[in-house]
Enzyme design. Structure first.
Site, PDB file in Angstrom:
ATOM      1  N   HIS A  56      -2.039  16.258 -25.467  1.00  0.00           N
ATOM      2  CA  HIS A  56      -2.043  14.853 -25.056  1.00  0.00           C
ATOM      3  C   HIS A  56      -3.311  14.109 -25.466  1.00  0.00           C
ATOM      4  CE1 HIS A  56       1.437  16.120 -22.834  1.00  0.00           C
ATOM      5  NE2 HIS A  56       1.610  14.943 -22.282  1.00  0.00           N
ATOM      6  N   ASN A  75      -2.050  18.777 -19.969  1.00  0.00           N
ATOM      7  CA  ASN A  75      -2.495  17.783 -20.959  1.00  0.00           C
ATOM      8  C   ASN A  75      -2.596  18.361 -22.362  1.00  0.00           C
ATOM      9  OD1 ASN A  75      -2.744  15.804 -19.016  1.00  0.00           O
ATOM     10  ND2 ASN A  75      -4.835  16.403 -18.499  1.00  0.00           N
ATOM     11  N   GLU A  78       7.861  18.612 -24.342  1.00  0.00           N
ATOM     12  CA  GLU A  78       7.303  19.011 -23.043  1.00  0.00           C
ATOM     13  C   GLU A  78       7.868  20.377 -22.627  1.00  0.00           C
ATOM     14  OE1 GLU A  78       4.844  17.295 -21.953  1.00  0.00           O
ATOM     15  OE2 GLU A  78       5.135  15.161 -22.373  1.00  0.00           O
ATOM     16  N   ARG A 127       0.823  -1.232   0.000  1.00  0.00           N
ATOM     17  CA  ARG A 127       0.000   0.000   0.000  1.00  0.00           C
ATOM     18  C   ARG A 127       0.851   1.275   0.000  1.00  0.00           C
ATOM     19  NH1 ARG A 127      -3.031  -3.139   3.575  1.00  0.00           N
ATOM     20  NH2 ARG A 127      -4.838  -4.025   2.520  1.00  0.00           N
ATOM     21  N   ARG A 153      -3.898  21.840 -13.349  1.00  0.00           N
ATOM     22  CA  ARG A 153      -2.999  20.748 -13.758  1.00  0.00           C
ATOM     23  C   ARG A 153      -3.434  20.153 -15.097  1.00  0.00           C
ATOM     24  NH1 ARG A 153       0.067  16.079 -10.182  1.00  0.00           N
ATOM     25  NH2 ARG A 153       1.246  15.301 -11.945  1.00  0.00           N
ATOM     26  N   LYS A 193       6.285  23.272 -13.574  1.00  0.00           N
ATOM     27  CA  LYS A 193       5.529  22.068 -13.189  1.00  0.00           C
ATOM     28  C   LYS A 193       5.303  22.055 -11.675  1.00  0.00           C
ATOM     29  CE  LYS A 193       4.154  17.549 -13.820  1.00  0.00           C
ATOM     30  NZ  LYS A 193       4.367  16.298 -14.525  1.00  0.00           N
ATOM     31  N   GLU A 213      -5.302  17.342 -10.213  1.00  0.00           N
ATOM     32  CA  GLU A 213      -5.843  17.680 -11.531  1.00  0.00           C
ATOM     33  C   GLU A 213      -7.341  18.002 -11.510  1.00  0.00           C
ATOM     34  OE1 GLU A 213      -3.960  15.544 -14.844  1.00  0.00           O
ATOM     35  OE2 GLU A 213      -5.875  15.674 -15.877  1.00  0.00           O
ATOM     36  N   HIS A 227       6.512   9.062 -26.978  1.00  0.00           N
ATOM     37  CA  HIS A 227       5.539   9.888 -26.244  1.00  0.00           C
ATOM     38  C   HIS A 227       5.684  11.379 -26.590  1.00  0.00           C
ATOM     39  CE1 HIS A 227       2.875  11.295 -23.136  1.00  0.00           C
ATOM     40  NE2 HIS A 227       3.814  12.109 -22.721  1.00  0.00           N
ATOM     41  N   LYS A 278       2.507  11.520 -10.651  1.00  0.00           N
ATOM     42  CA  LYS A 278       1.653  10.627 -11.446  1.00  0.00           C
ATOM     43  C   LYS A 278       2.462   9.387 -11.780  1.00  0.00           C
ATOM     44  CE  LYS A 278      -1.641  13.617 -13.810  1.00  0.00           C
ATOM     45  NZ  LYS A 278      -2.149  14.019 -15.135  1.00  0.00           N
ATOM     46  N   HIS A 297      -1.989  11.106 -27.233  1.00  0.00           N
ATOM     47  CA  HIS A 297      -2.087   9.746 -26.677  1.00  0.00           C
ATOM     48  C   HIS A 297      -2.689   8.773 -27.682  1.00  0.00           C
ATOM     49  CE1 HIS A 297      -1.831  10.578 -22.052  1.00  0.00           C
ATOM     50  NE2 HIS A 297      -0.657  10.609 -22.652  1.00  0.00           N
TER      51      HIS A 297
HETATM   52  N1  LIG Z   1       4.185  10.687 -14.840  1.00  0.00           N
HETATM   53  C1  LIG Z   1       4.120  11.762 -15.580  1.00  0.00           C
HETATM   54  O1  LIG Z   1       3.742  12.844 -15.106  1.00  0.00           O
HETATM   55  C2  LIG Z   1       4.550  11.688 -17.016  1.00  0.00           C
HETATM   56  C3  LIG Z   1       4.687  12.856 -17.766  1.00  0.00           C
HETATM   57  C4  LIG Z   1       5.139  12.771 -19.073  1.00  0.00           C
HETATM   58  C5  LIG Z   1       5.425  11.531 -19.628  1.00  0.00           C
HETATM   59  N2  LIG Z   1       5.253  10.414 -18.872  1.00  0.00           N
HETATM   60  C6  LIG Z   1       5.559   9.086 -19.434  1.00  0.00           C
HETATM   61  O2  LIG Z   1       6.943   9.050 -19.759  1.00  0.00           O
HETATM   62  C7  LIG Z   1       7.144   8.052 -20.764  1.00  0.00           C
HETATM   63  C8  LIG Z   1       8.119   8.567 -21.809  1.00  0.00           C
HETATM   64  O3  LIG Z   1       9.322   8.854 -21.164  1.00  0.00           O
HETATM   65  P1  LIG Z   1      10.704   8.955 -21.960  1.00  0.00           P
HETATM   66  O4  LIG Z   1      10.510   9.763 -23.176  1.00  0.00           O
HETATM   67  O5  LIG Z   1      11.709   9.342 -20.977  1.00  0.00           O
HETATM   68  O6  LIG Z   1      10.901   7.471 -22.509  1.00  0.00           O
HETATM   69  P2  LIG Z   1      11.774   6.227 -21.990  1.00  0.00           P
HETATM   70  O7  LIG Z   1      11.760   6.114 -20.545  1.00  0.00           O
HETATM   71  O8  LIG Z   1      11.306   5.076 -22.797  1.00  0.00           O
HETATM   72  O9  LIG Z   1      13.239   6.626 -22.467  1.00  0.00           O
HETATM   73  C9  LIG Z   1      13.526   6.706 -23.835  1.00  0.00           C
HETATM   74  C10 LIG Z   1      14.750   5.891 -24.209  1.00  0.00           C
HETATM   75  O10 LIG Z   1      15.910   6.561 -23.727  1.00  0.00           O
HETATM   76  C11 LIG Z   1      16.750   5.645 -23.043  1.00  0.00           C
HETATM   77  N3  LIG Z   1      17.507   6.433 -22.074  1.00  0.00           N
HETATM   78  C12 LIG Z   1      17.042   6.976 -20.929  1.00  0.00           C
HETATM   79  N4  LIG Z   1      17.969   7.760 -20.384  1.00  0.00           N
HETATM   80  C13 LIG Z   1      19.058   7.690 -21.166  1.00  0.00           C
HETATM   81  C14 LIG Z   1      20.344   8.287 -21.134  1.00  0.00           C
HETATM   82  N5  LIG Z   1      20.669   9.162 -20.184  1.00  0.00           N
HETATM   83  N6  LIG Z   1      21.228   7.982 -22.082  1.00  0.00           N
HETATM   84  C15 LIG Z   1      20.889   7.119 -23.094  1.00  0.00           C
HETATM   85  N7  LIG Z   1      19.677   6.548 -23.208  1.00  0.00           N
HETATM   86  C16 LIG Z   1      18.781   6.830 -22.249  1.00  0.00           C
HETATM   87  C17 LIG Z   1      15.811   4.627 -22.482  1.00  0.00           C
HETATM   88  O11 LIG Z   1      16.467   3.440 -22.218  1.00  0.00           O
HETATM   89  C18 LIG Z   1      14.776   4.509 -23.605  1.00  0.00           C
HETATM   90  O12 LIG Z   1      15.252   3.618 -24.570  1.00  0.00           O
HETATM   91  C19 LIG Z   1       5.791   7.730 -21.330  1.00  0.00           C
HETATM   92  O13 LIG Z   1       5.395   6.464 -20.879  1.00  0.00           O
HETATM   93  C20 LIG Z   1       4.890   8.794 -20.740  1.00  0.00           C
HETATM   94  O14 LIG Z   1       3.569   8.361 -20.570  1.00  0.00           O
HETATM   95  C21 LIG Z   1       4.836  10.480 -17.591  1.00  0.00           C
END
Ligand SMILES: NC(=O)c1ccc[n+]([C@@H]2O[C@H](COP(=O)([O-])OP(=O)(O)OC[C@H]3O[C@@H](n4cnc5c(N)ncnc54)[C@H](O)[C@@H]3O)[C@@H](O)[C@H]2O)c1
Length: 368
Positions: free
Chosen positions: A249, A246, A186, A122, A242, A228, A238, A266, A144, A253
Protein backbone atom coordinates in the site's frame (compact mmCIF):
# COMPACT_ATOMS: atom_id res chain seq x y z
CA UNK A 1 -25.03 -19.05 6.25
CA UNK A 2 -21.62 -19.27 7.81
CA UNK A 3 -20.46 -16.80 10.41
CA UNK A 4 -17.37 -15.66 12.22
CA UNK A 5 -16.70 -12.98 14.77
CA UNK A 6 -14.43 -9.99 15.18
CA UNK A 7 -13.58 -10.06 18.90
CA UNK A 8 -13.01 -6.62 20.36
CA UNK A 9 -13.06 -5.17 23.87
CA UNK A 10 -16.16 -3.53 25.34
CA UNK A 11 -19.32 -4.08 23.37
CA UNK A 12 -17.63 -3.60 20.00
CA UNK A 13 -17.37 -7.27 18.91
CA UNK A 14 -19.46 -8.06 15.84
CA UNK A 15 -20.36 -10.96 13.56
CA UNK A 16 -19.59 -11.42 9.88
CA UNK A 17 -22.21 -13.50 8.05
CA UNK A 18 -21.40 -15.05 4.68
CA UNK A 19 -24.04 -16.63 2.46
CA UNK A 20 -25.34 -16.83 -1.09
CA UNK A 21 -28.60 -15.07 -2.02
CA UNK A 22 -29.20 -13.58 1.43
CA UNK A 23 -29.84 -9.89 0.71
CA UNK A 24 -33.58 -10.37 1.15
CA UNK A 25 -33.04 -11.65 4.70
CA UNK A 26 -31.28 -8.52 5.94
CA UNK A 27 -34.40 -6.81 7.32
CA UNK A 28 -35.28 -9.76 9.55
CA UNK A 29 -31.69 -10.00 10.75
CA UNK A 30 -31.54 -6.30 11.63
CA UNK A 31 -34.87 -6.51 13.46
CA UNK A 32 -33.37 -9.20 15.72
CA UNK A 33 -29.89 -7.81 15.99
CA UNK A 34 -30.10 -4.00 16.15
CA UNK A 35 -31.77 -1.79 18.73
CA UNK A 36 -32.80 0.76 16.11
CA UNK A 37 -35.64 0.51 13.60
CA UNK A 38 -34.66 3.44 11.34
CA UNK A 39 -32.02 2.98 8.66
CA UNK A 40 -30.41 5.07 5.95
CA UNK A 41 -29.01 2.90 3.17
CA UNK A 42 -26.16 4.46 1.21
CA UNK A 43 -25.27 2.92 -2.12
CA UNK A 44 -23.79 3.98 -5.46
CA UNK A 45 -25.46 4.38 -8.85
CA UNK A 46 -24.04 1.20 -10.30
CA UNK A 47 -24.98 -1.03 -7.36
CA UNK A 48 -28.42 0.63 -7.30
CA UNK A 49 -28.87 -0.18 -11.01
CA UNK A 50 -28.50 -3.90 -10.20
CA UNK A 51 -30.11 -4.17 -6.78
CA UNK A 52 -32.58 -1.30 -6.39
CA UNK A 53 -35.47 -2.28 -4.13
CA UNK A 54 -33.96 -5.61 -3.12
CA UNK A 55 -34.21 -4.85 0.61
CA UNK A 56 -37.68 -3.31 0.63
CA UNK A 57 -39.83 -6.46 1.13
CA UNK A 58 -37.74 -7.71 4.05
CA UNK A 59 -37.63 -4.25 5.66
CA UNK A 60 -41.39 -3.87 5.28
CA UNK A 61 -41.93 -7.35 6.71
CA UNK A 62 -39.69 -6.54 9.66
CA UNK A 63 -41.45 -3.15 10.08
CA UNK A 64 -38.23 -1.21 9.66
CA UNK A 65 -38.01 2.30 8.20
CA UNK A 66 -35.62 2.62 5.23
CA UNK A 67 -34.39 5.73 3.42
CA UNK A 68 -31.97 5.39 0.52
CA UNK A 69 -29.25 7.77 -0.66
CA UNK A 70 -27.52 7.04 -3.98
CA UNK A 71 -24.08 8.55 -4.65
CA UNK A 72 -22.08 8.41 -7.91
CA UNK A 73 -19.93 5.29 -8.35
CA UNK A 74 -16.14 5.38 -8.14
CA UNK A 75 -13.22 6.53 -6.02
CA UNK A 76 -13.81 10.21 -6.90
CA UNK A 77 -16.96 10.05 -4.75
CA UNK A 78 -14.95 9.46 -1.58
CA UNK A 79 -14.43 13.19 -1.06
CA UNK A 80 -15.33 16.02 1.28
CA UNK A 81 -18.11 17.34 -1.00
CA UNK A 82 -20.02 14.04 -1.07
CA UNK A 83 -19.49 13.70 2.67
CA UNK A 84 -20.96 17.19 3.18
CA UNK A 85 -23.95 16.31 0.97
CA UNK A 86 -24.55 13.19 3.07
CA UNK A 87 -24.59 15.25 6.27
CA UNK A 88 -27.14 17.59 4.67
CA UNK A 89 -29.34 14.66 3.63
CA UNK A 90 -29.12 13.08 7.11
CA UNK A 91 -30.33 16.38 8.61
CA UNK A 92 -33.12 16.71 6.02
CA UNK A 93 -34.27 13.16 6.83
CA UNK A 94 -34.32 14.02 10.53
CA UNK A 95 -31.80 11.30 11.38
CA UNK A 96 -31.06 11.08 15.10
CA UNK A 97 -28.87 9.02 17.43
CA UNK A 98 -31.30 6.10 17.29
CA UNK A 99 -30.86 5.75 13.51
CA UNK A 100 -28.29 3.56 11.77
CA UNK A 101 -26.53 3.60 8.40
CA UNK A 102 -26.24 0.68 5.97
CA UNK A 103 -23.26 0.79 3.60
CA UNK A 104 -24.36 -1.19 0.52
CA UNK A 105 -21.59 -1.20 -2.07
CA UNK A 106 -17.87 -1.57 -2.58
CA UNK A 107 -15.06 -0.13 -0.50
CA UNK A 108 -15.84 3.41 -1.63
CA UNK A 109 -19.38 3.30 -0.27
CA UNK A 110 -18.20 1.42 2.83
CA UNK A 111 -15.50 3.97 3.67
CA UNK A 112 -17.71 6.99 2.90
CA UNK A 113 -20.88 5.75 4.60
CA UNK A 114 -18.84 4.45 7.54
CA UNK A 115 -17.20 7.86 7.96
CA UNK A 116 -20.58 9.58 7.75
CA UNK A 117 -21.86 7.22 10.47
CA UNK A 118 -18.70 7.73 12.56
CA UNK A 119 -19.08 11.50 12.59
CA UNK A 120 -22.80 12.29 12.39
CA UNK A 121 -23.84 13.32 15.91
CA UNK A 122 -20.42 12.04 17.05
CA UNK A 123 -21.25 8.55 15.85
CA UNK A 124 -24.27 6.43 15.01
CA UNK A 125 -24.22 2.66 14.34
CA UNK A 126 -23.62 1.25 10.88
CA UNK A 127 -23.86 -2.04 9.05
CA UNK A 128 -21.64 -3.19 6.20
CA UNK A 129 -23.21 -4.98 3.24
CA UNK A 130 -20.19 -5.21 0.91
CA UNK A 131 -20.77 -5.92 -2.77
CA UNK A 132 -17.26 -6.11 -4.29
CA UNK A 133 -14.77 -8.86 -3.58
CA UNK A 134 -12.37 -6.23 -2.22
CA UNK A 135 -14.95 -4.89 0.21
CA UNK A 136 -16.06 -8.39 1.26
CA UNK A 137 -12.55 -9.58 2.10
CA UNK A 138 -11.07 -6.36 3.41
CA UNK A 139 -12.74 -2.94 3.51
CA UNK A 140 -15.93 -3.99 5.34
CA UNK A 141 -14.05 -5.58 8.25
CA UNK A 142 -11.99 -3.69 10.81
CA UNK A 143 -13.65 -0.31 11.22
CA UNK A 144 -11.39 1.92 9.13
CA UNK A 145 -13.58 4.59 7.56
CA UNK A 146 -12.67 7.73 5.69
CA UNK A 147 -12.44 9.92 2.63
CA UNK A 148 -9.64 11.20 0.41
CA UNK A 149 -8.02 14.62 0.21
CA UNK A 150 -6.86 15.58 -3.31
CA UNK A 151 -3.27 15.37 -2.01
CA UNK A 152 -3.52 12.18 0.04
CA UNK A 153 -5.69 9.09 0.10
CA UNK A 154 -7.79 8.15 3.16
CA UNK A 155 -6.19 11.00 5.08
CA UNK A 156 -9.47 12.14 6.67
CA UNK A 157 -11.01 9.31 8.65
CA UNK A 158 -12.03 7.59 11.85
CA UNK A 159 -12.04 4.16 13.39
CA UNK A 160 -15.69 3.15 13.67
CA UNK A 161 -16.51 -0.55 13.84
CA UNK A 162 -19.65 -1.78 12.08
CA UNK A 163 -22.32 -3.49 14.17
CA UNK A 164 -22.60 -6.29 11.64
CA UNK A 165 -21.13 -7.39 8.29
CA UNK A 166 -23.56 -9.13 5.92
CA UNK A 167 -21.87 -10.73 2.90
CA UNK A 168 -23.87 -12.08 -0.02
CA UNK A 169 -21.56 -13.90 -2.45
CA UNK A 170 -24.29 -13.90 -5.13
CA UNK A 171 -23.75 -10.17 -5.78
CA UNK A 172 -20.30 -10.97 -7.16
CA UNK A 173 -22.04 -12.41 -10.25
CA UNK A 174 -22.65 -8.86 -11.52
CA UNK A 175 -19.19 -7.57 -10.57
CA UNK A 176 -16.99 -6.68 -13.56
CA UNK A 177 -13.77 -8.63 -14.18
CA UNK A 178 -11.58 -5.60 -13.46
CA UNK A 179 -13.12 -5.17 -10.00
CA UNK A 180 -12.93 -8.90 -9.33
CA UNK A 181 -9.20 -8.73 -10.03
CA UNK A 182 -8.87 -5.70 -7.76
CA UNK A 183 -10.32 -7.79 -4.94
CA UNK A 184 -7.99 -10.69 -5.71
CA UNK A 185 -5.08 -8.40 -4.81
CA UNK A 186 -6.25 -8.25 -1.21
CA UNK A 187 -7.00 -12.02 -1.17
CA UNK A 188 -3.46 -12.86 -2.33
CA UNK A 189 -2.09 -10.27 0.12
CA UNK A 190 -3.45 -12.32 3.06
CA UNK A 191 -1.49 -15.32 1.83
CA UNK A 192 1.73 -13.31 1.60
CA UNK A 193 1.42 -11.51 4.93
CA UNK A 194 -0.06 -14.22 7.11
CA UNK A 195 -0.76 -17.67 5.70
CA UNK A 196 1.55 -19.72 3.47
CA UNK A 197 -1.11 -22.40 2.97
CA UNK A 198 -3.60 -19.81 1.82
CA UNK A 199 -1.03 -18.46 -0.65
CA UNK A 200 -0.70 -22.02 -2.02
CA UNK A 201 -4.53 -22.16 -2.23
CA UNK A 202 -4.46 -18.98 -4.35
CA UNK A 203 -1.75 -20.43 -6.61
CA UNK A 204 -3.72 -23.65 -7.07
CA UNK A 205 -7.10 -21.98 -7.61
CA UNK A 206 -6.04 -18.91 -9.57
CA UNK A 207 -8.06 -19.83 -12.68
CA UNK A 208 -11.16 -20.77 -10.70
CA UNK A 209 -10.96 -17.50 -8.78
CA UNK A 210 -10.75 -15.58 -12.06
CA UNK A 211 -13.76 -17.56 -13.34
CA UNK A 212 -15.74 -16.67 -10.18
CA UNK A 213 -16.19 -20.29 -9.14
CA UNK A 214 -18.58 -19.90 -6.19
CA UNK A 215 -17.09 -22.66 -4.02
CA UNK A 216 -13.56 -21.36 -4.38
CA UNK A 217 -14.70 -17.75 -3.90
CA UNK A 218 -16.62 -18.74 -0.79
CA UNK A 219 -13.50 -20.40 0.70
CA UNK A 220 -11.39 -17.38 -0.26
CA UNK A 221 -13.82 -14.87 1.30
CA UNK A 222 -14.21 -16.87 4.53
CA UNK A 223 -10.47 -17.42 4.93
CA UNK A 224 -9.66 -13.77 4.14
CA UNK A 225 -12.28 -12.49 6.61
CA UNK A 226 -10.97 -14.87 9.28
CA UNK A 227 -7.41 -13.58 8.82
CA UNK A 228 -8.52 -9.94 8.87
CA UNK A 229 -10.76 -10.55 11.93
CA UNK A 230 -7.85 -12.17 13.77
CA UNK A 231 -5.45 -9.32 12.95
CA UNK A 232 -7.99 -6.62 13.90
CA UNK A 233 -8.80 -8.41 17.18
CA UNK A 234 -5.11 -8.44 18.07
CA UNK A 235 -4.39 -4.85 17.04
CA UNK A 236 -7.48 -2.74 16.41
CA UNK A 237 -5.68 0.63 16.14
CA UNK A 238 -2.68 -0.45 14.07
CA UNK A 239 0.02 -0.24 16.72
CA UNK A 240 1.60 -3.55 15.62
CA UNK A 241 0.43 -6.46 13.41
CA UNK A 242 -2.39 -4.55 11.70
CA UNK A 243 0.31 -2.59 9.87
CA UNK A 244 1.10 -5.81 7.97
CA UNK A 245 -2.16 -5.29 6.08
CA UNK A 246 -0.45 -2.28 4.49
CA UNK A 247 1.83 -4.51 2.43
CA UNK A 248 1.85 -3.13 -1.11
CA UNK A 249 0.00 0.00 0.00
CA UNK A 250 2.90 2.45 0.49
CA UNK A 251 3.88 2.36 -3.18
CA UNK A 252 0.33 1.36 -4.18
CA UNK A 253 -1.35 4.43 -2.69
CA UNK A 254 1.12 6.73 -4.48
CA UNK A 255 0.42 5.01 -7.82
CA UNK A 256 -3.33 5.21 -7.23
CA UNK A 257 -3.03 8.91 -6.46
CA UNK A 258 -0.93 9.61 -9.56
CA UNK A 259 -3.45 7.71 -11.67
CA UNK A 260 -6.01 10.27 -10.48
CA UNK A 261 -7.93 7.45 -8.71
CA UNK A 262 -9.32 6.46 -12.13
CA UNK A 263 -6.63 4.92 -14.30
CA UNK A 264 -5.56 2.57 -11.52
CA UNK A 265 -8.12 0.92 -9.23
CA UNK A 266 -7.25 0.51 -5.55
CA UNK A 267 -6.69 -3.25 -5.84
CA UNK A 268 -4.66 -2.82 -9.02
CA UNK A 269 -2.45 -0.34 -7.20
CA UNK A 270 -2.04 -2.88 -4.40
CA UNK A 271 -1.01 -5.51 -6.99
CA UNK A 272 1.66 -3.18 -8.41
CA UNK A 273 2.68 -2.07 -4.93
CA UNK A 274 3.06 -5.67 -3.72
CA UNK A 275 5.25 -6.53 -6.68
CA UNK A 276 7.45 -3.46 -6.14
CA UNK A 277 7.67 -3.94 -2.36
CA UNK A 278 8.45 -7.67 -2.69
CA UNK A 279 11.24 -6.74 -5.09
CA UNK A 280 12.49 -4.09 -2.67
CA UNK A 281 12.56 -6.75 0.06
CA UNK A 282 14.71 -9.00 -2.14
CA UNK A 283 17.05 -6.12 -3.03
CA UNK A 284 17.44 -5.40 0.69
CA UNK A 285 18.39 -9.05 1.22
CA UNK A 286 15.28 -9.78 3.34
CA UNK A 287 13.35 -12.04 0.95
CA UNK A 288 15.01 -14.91 -0.93
CA UNK A 289 14.98 -14.96 -4.74
CA UNK A 290 12.98 -18.21 -4.68
CA UNK A 291 10.23 -16.71 -2.52
CA UNK A 292 10.21 -13.50 -4.60
CA UNK A 293 9.87 -15.49 -7.83
CA UNK A 294 6.93 -17.41 -6.39
CA UNK A 295 5.14 -14.16 -5.46
CA UNK A 296 6.00 -12.57 -8.80
CA UNK A 297 4.80 -15.63 -10.76
CA UNK A 298 1.35 -15.56 -9.15
CA UNK A 299 0.95 -11.77 -9.48
CA UNK A 300 2.00 -11.80 -13.13
CA UNK A 301 -0.60 -14.45 -13.94
CA UNK A 302 -3.41 -12.03 -13.08
CA UNK A 303 -4.38 -9.87 -16.10
CA UNK A 304 -4.40 -6.28 -14.81
CA UNK A 305 -6.01 -3.49 -16.83
CA UNK A 306 -4.44 -0.54 -15.01
CA UNK A 307 -3.09 2.29 -17.14
CA UNK A 308 0.34 3.21 -15.82
CA UNK A 309 1.87 5.05 -18.77
CA UNK A 310 3.25 8.48 -17.95
CA UNK A 311 3.70 7.86 -14.22
CA UNK A 312 7.16 9.08 -13.23
CA UNK A 313 9.07 7.22 -10.49
CA UNK A 314 10.23 10.54 -8.99
CA UNK A 315 6.61 11.66 -8.58
CA UNK A 316 5.83 8.32 -6.90
CA UNK A 317 8.68 8.96 -4.45
CA UNK A 318 7.34 12.47 -3.77
CA UNK A 319 3.71 11.41 -3.21
CA UNK A 320 4.82 8.69 -0.79
CA UNK A 321 6.13 11.39 1.58
CA UNK A 322 2.48 12.40 2.24
CA UNK A 323 1.42 8.85 3.08
CA UNK A 324 -0.19 8.13 6.46
CA UNK A 325 2.58 5.62 7.08
CA UNK A 326 5.12 8.44 7.55
CA UNK A 327 5.96 8.52 11.27
CA UNK A 328 8.17 11.25 12.75
CA UNK A 329 9.17 12.12 9.18
CA UNK A 330 10.24 8.53 8.44
CA UNK A 331 8.49 6.43 5.81
CA UNK A 332 7.71 2.84 6.80
CA UNK A 333 7.43 -0.19 4.54
CA UNK A 334 5.91 -3.52 5.45
CA UNK A 335 7.99 -6.12 3.62
CA UNK A 336 7.78 -9.91 3.35
CA UNK A 337 10.78 -11.80 4.67
CA UNK A 338 9.17 -15.05 3.49
CA UNK A 339 5.66 -15.97 2.33
CA UNK A 340 3.55 -15.68 5.51
CA UNK A 341 6.04 -13.58 7.47
CA UNK A 342 6.48 -9.79 7.49
CA UNK A 343 8.86 -7.19 8.79
CA UNK A 344 8.62 -3.37 9.08
CA UNK A 345 11.47 -1.32 7.67
CA UNK A 346 11.96 2.43 8.10
CA UNK A 347 13.52 4.61 5.44
CA UNK A 348 15.17 2.01 3.21
CA UNK A 349 17.72 3.27 0.68
CA UNK A 350 15.66 5.58 -1.62
CA UNK A 351 17.73 4.38 -4.59
CA UNK A 352 16.45 0.83 -4.06
CA UNK A 353 12.86 2.03 -3.59
CA UNK A 354 13.08 4.02 -6.83
CA UNK A 355 14.52 1.01 -8.65
CA UNK A 356 11.67 -1.21 -7.41
CA UNK A 357 9.08 1.36 -8.55
CA UNK A 358 10.80 1.72 -11.91
CA UNK A 359 10.86 -2.05 -12.34
CA UNK A 360 7.08 -2.23 -12.03
CA UNK A 361 6.41 0.83 -14.17
CA UNK A 362 8.79 -0.22 -16.92
CA UNK A 363 8.52 -3.93 -17.33
CA UNK A 364 5.33 -3.92 -19.38
CA UNK A 365 3.65 -6.79 -17.56
CA UNK A 366 0.40 -4.87 -17.17
CA UNK A 367 -2.23 -5.70 -19.80
CA UNK A 368 -3.41 -2.38 -21.19
N1 LIG B 1 -11.57 0.58 5.12
C1 LIG B 1 -10.70 -0.33 4.78
O1 LIG B 1 -10.18 -1.07 5.63
C2 LIG B 1 -10.33 -0.49 3.33
C3 LIG B 1 -9.56 -1.57 2.92
C4 LIG B 1 -9.29 -1.74 1.57
C5 LIG B 1 -9.76 -0.81 0.65
N2 LIG B 1 -10.48 0.25 1.10
C6 LIG B 1 -11.00 1.24 0.14
O2 LIG B 1 -11.90 0.58 -0.74
C7 LIG B 1 -11.98 1.34 -1.96
C8 LIG B 1 -11.97 0.40 -3.15
O3 LIG B 1 -13.07 -0.45 -3.03
P1 LIG B 1 -13.67 -1.23 -4.29
O4 LIG B 1 -12.57 -1.84 -5.05
O5 LIG B 1 -14.75 -2.06 -3.77
O6 LIG B 1 -14.18 -0.05 -5.23
P2 LIG B 1 -15.63 0.60 -5.47
O7 LIG B 1 -16.39 0.72 -4.24
O8 LIG B 1 -15.37 1.83 -6.26
O9 LIG B 1 -16.33 -0.48 -6.41
C9 LIG B 1 -15.83 -0.70 -7.70
C10 LIG B 1 -16.91 -0.61 -8.75
O10 LIG B 1 -17.74 -1.77 -8.67
C11 LIG B 1 -19.10 -1.39 -8.67
N3 LIG B 1 -19.82 -2.44 -7.95
C12 LIG B 1 -19.81 -2.67 -6.62
N4 LIG B 1 -20.44 -3.81 -6.35
C13 LIG B 1 -20.90 -4.30 -7.51
C14 LIG B 1 -21.63 -5.46 -7.88
N5 LIG B 1 -21.97 -6.37 -6.98
N6 LIG B 1 -21.95 -5.64 -9.16
C15 LIG B 1 -21.56 -4.73 -10.11
N7 LIG B 1 -20.84 -3.63 -9.84
C16 LIG B 1 -20.52 -3.42 -8.55
C17 LIG B 1 -19.12 -0.03 -8.04
O11 LIG B 1 -20.25 0.67 -8.39
C18 LIG B 1 -17.83 0.58 -8.59
O12 LIG B 1 -18.09 1.11 -9.86
C19 LIG B 1 -10.81 2.29 -1.95
O13 LIG B 1 -11.28 3.59 -1.71
C20 LIG B 1 -9.97 1.82 -0.78
O14 LIG B 1 -9.25 2.86 -0.17
C21 LIG B 1 -10.78 0.41 2.40
Amino acid sequence: MQSLKVNLPGNRSYPIYVGTGCLDKLGEMLRLYMKTSKFILITDEQVASHYSGVFLPSFEKAKLHLDTIVVPAGEQTKNIETYHDLMTRFLELGAARDWAVIAFGGGVVGDLAGFAAATYMRGIPFVQVPTTLLAQVDASVGGKTGINHPRAKNIIGAFHQPALVWIDLAVLRTLGQRDLISGLAEVIKYGIIHDRDFFAFCEKNRTLLLEKDEHVLSDAVLRSCAIKADIVARDEREHSVRAFLNFGHTIGHALENLGGYERIRHGEAVFLGMLAEARLSTQLGLLSQTEYQRIERLLRQIPLQAVIEGIEPDRVMEVMRHDKKVQAGRLRYVLPISIGEMHIIEEPDPGLVREAVLHVLNDGWVCR
